[in-house]
Design an enzyme around this catalytic site. Sequence first.
Site, mmCIF file in Angstrom:
data_model
loop_
_atom_site.group_PDB
_atom_site.id
_atom_site.type_symbol
_atom_site.label_atom_id
_atom_site.label_comp_id
_atom_site.label_asym_id
_atom_site.label_seq_id
_atom_site.Cartn_x
_atom_site.Cartn_y
_atom_site.Cartn_z
ATOM 1 N N HIS A 122 29.744 2.245 14.025
ATOM 2 C CA HIS A 122 30.741 2.063 13.367
ATOM 3 C C HIS A 122 30.679 3.736 12.153
ATOM 4 C CE1 HIS A 122 30.558 -2.020 14.991
ATOM 5 N NE2 HIS A 122 31.420 -1.526 15.562
ATOM 6 N N TYR A 179 24.599 -5.379 3.928
ATOM 7 C CA TYR A 179 24.700 -4.211 3.912
ATOM 8 C C TYR A 179 25.155 -3.733 2.394
ATOM 9 C CZ TYR A 179 27.625 -4.241 6.968
ATOM 10 O OH TYR A 179 28.387 -4.365 7.915
#
Length: 192
Positions: free
Chosen positions: A63, A133
């Site tokens: 992605h 993240y």
Amino acid sequence: MPFRFIPQTIPEVILVEARAFPDERGFFMETFKQSEFGRGGIRRNFVQDNFSYSHKGAVRGLHYQMNPSAQGKLVACLKGEIYDVAVDIRKGSPTYGQWVSAILSAENRRMLWIPEGFAHGFQALSEGVMVWYKVTAEYSPQTERGIRWDDPALGINWPLAQEALLSPKDVILPTLAELTEADNNFVYEVMA
């Protein structure tokens, strides 16, 4: 210094090793410190944190978000182990279409910095993987894009390829060669 910054074969991608301070209770460690990261070559402002839970074999990616919402990502595995991958998709880059990978786990406490202009994905190598993240831009569905995880031209060596679990959205992603100008607006810039 609580961090060690290790440029990878694509030097813009940096493996970060955090130092833990153990005692009889467990351990303590810093996961981010702006001044230290700046000295380590990661000079970004993070604006959103994300968390995912994955079953063994799950692949999330590859992605990215296009400009003007491009995301740099600082990825860590809080539980279990992942095979983390970054693919250079900056047109004109000497490493365009090349990828780097790292094993990130709760045990090794490593993080991977993946700058803007890279597609990112990971595969869960154990059951019950938790990944956290930080990103440099907020999620933008209008600029969200991706590349097929098993693009033969990339040749990524996914450790559990036979066990890959994918979302319906990820199954239909294009290959890198199939991306159009509307899918990839990243251009390599030579740093002076």
